[in-house]
Design an enzyme around this catalytic site. Structure first.
Site, short mmCIF file in Angstrom:
data_model
loop_
_atom_site.label_atom_id
_atom_site.label_comp_id
_atom_site.label_asym_id
_atom_site.label_seq_id
_atom_site.Cartn_x
_atom_site.Cartn_y
_atom_site.Cartn_z
N GLU A 36 57.71 69.30 -73.18
CA GLU A 36 57.22 70.69 -73.21
C GLU A 36 56.70 71.14 -74.58
O GLU A 36 57.09 72.19 -75.09
CB GLU A 36 58.33 71.64 -72.73
CG GLU A 36 58.80 71.30 -71.33
CD GLU A 36 59.92 72.20 -70.82
OE1 GLU A 36 60.40 73.06 -71.58
OE2 GLU A 36 60.31 72.04 -69.66
N GLU B 92 60.50 65.61 -62.11
CA GLU B 92 61.53 66.62 -61.82
C GLU B 92 61.16 67.38 -60.56
O GLU B 92 61.24 68.62 -60.52
CB GLU B 92 61.68 67.59 -63.01
CG GLU B 92 61.97 66.89 -64.33
CD GLU B 92 62.13 67.83 -65.53
OE1 GLU B 92 62.30 69.03 -65.32
OE2 GLU B 92 62.09 67.34 -66.65
#
Ligand code: XIL
Length: 375
Positions: free
Chosen positions: A160, A265
């Site tokens: 991220e 994910e």
């Protein structure tokens, strides 16, 4: 008298037999007794493990996980606040158990995550200059990746790092080291384990602006001699968004850079999102709001069906591009484990995975497996 038609008949029979044999040989029916078997030739099927699962507290759960999945990711235990809570203190108790679990069950073992601004060890957040940051990165990455060299198969080296517009996110790493912290992180990881696959992992990677940011990020690493093997698309998705076309565009653009694509994910929320409400303030307290938690006692049949069709469409796309996809990991084994029961609003009942809270396969599971029955 010799029947002149016979040789032709023989040739025809031989050709028929041969072609039907090759057909059978080329497309053997997939073993659809579990997810991992069904997609064996396509990509790994993974799950994220929490502490209880790693410690094999419930034998039924262990048996379930090893039946359905052949890849694991650590849901929390490898994040810096847990594995490296103080400058001179590493905590390997859980991570050693995690790796032992993967070896014991013959699974692909993923490491998540080395450099991330969230769940960050508090002492790392206090770093003030580039020298101290370089020191931290070297110590953190070399020590952890080195410890599991040859045992952890792939790593999320940086998680991220991008804003929604594709620029670099403000973080302690960027503030102290500068934009080259990514190059540094990937180089350190490659040095500590040259054979491990190294990934950049992030969410919303189907949005066009962020996609451009990822492409630039990968090119920058490659041009500066850092090894990057893959892009991890988290895949925290909704029932209708992102579109299949946007997902496909990302798979194509990322693999065109010469890297693998993993879905790291995957989960699909069926609940209303506070950001979708006009004027909704995420800091507003939605806890206990019936409107925001519409299915506390079970998922209505029509939404169950919508979820099944959504998963089917996604896996159909994954199969179309199986040559580019290394792994598809769900963020949790069943609905009761999902972080989406507590995020972005605490205490809701969500239904984002293929197995319900009693580990019973949902309609979505059968739709996904059916794709392999039809092939
Ligand atoms: C989540 C875990 O599932 C939760 O248990 C924890 O409280 C917060 O983090 N992106 C990531 C994951 O990269 O590490 C996050 O996992 C979910 C979002």
């Amino acid at each position: 008298m010799i029947n002149s038609k016979k040789p032709y008949l023989l040739v025809a029979i031989t050709m028929f037999t041969f072609s039907s044999c090759t057909k059978i040989y080329k497309t053997p029916k997939a073993d659809t007794t579990s997810l991992k078997n069904a997609f064996k030739k396509d990509f790994y099927i993974g799950t994220a493990l929490n502490e209880n699962q790693i410690e094999e507290k419930d034998p039924m759960v262990t048996a379930f996980i090893s039946k359905e999945f052949n890849s694991i990711s650590p849901e929390n235990i490898m994040k810096s606040m847990f594995i490296h809570p103080e400058k001179d203190q590493f905590y390997y108790n859980m991570t050693d158990k995690y790796v032992a679990y993967g070896k014991k069950h013959n699974m692909f073992i993923h490491g998540h995550t080395l450099i991330w601004h969230s769940q960050l060890a508090p002492w790392m957040a206090e770093i003030k200059d580039s020298i101290a940051m370089a020191d931290m990165m070297k110590n953190h990455i070399s020590t952890i990746v080195g410890r599991y060299k040859g045992r952890i198969d792939s790593w999320d080296v940086v998680n991220e790092a991008l804003n929604e517009d594709g620029t670099l996110r403000k973080s302690v790493f960027l503030d102290t080291y500068g934009k080259d912290y990514l190059i540094n992180a990937f180089k350190l990881a490659a040095k500590a384990d040259p054979k491990a696959d190294l990934y950049y992992n992030d969410y919303n990677l189907c949005s066009p602006e962020k996609r451009k940011g990822v492409v630039n990020l990968v090119k920058n690493l490659q041009q500066n001699g850092a090894k990057i093997d893959g892009i991890g698309m988290q895949g925290h998705w909704q029932l209708t968004s992102p579109s299949i076309a946007e997902i496909e565009k990302s798979i194509l653009d990322y693999s065109a850079l010469g890297v693998k694509v993993a879905f790291t994910e995957l989960d699909i929320t069926v609940l209303p999102n506070p950001w979708d409400l006009q004027g909704a303030d995420v800091n507003q307290n939605f806890e206990g709001s019936e409107k925001m938690n519409p299915y506390p006692n079970g998922l209505p049949e029509n939404i169950q069906e919508q979820l099944a069709q959504r998963y089917e469409a996604i896996f159909k796309l994954f199969l179309k591009h199986q040559d580019k996809i290394s792994r598809v990991t769900f963020w949790g084994a069943n609905d009761s484990q999902s972080w989406l029961n507590d995020w972005p609003i605490k205490g809701r009942t969500n239904y984002p995975l293929l197995f319900d809270k009693s580990f019973k396969p949902k309609q979505a599971y059968y739709n996904v497996l059916n794709l392999k029955k039809q092939e």
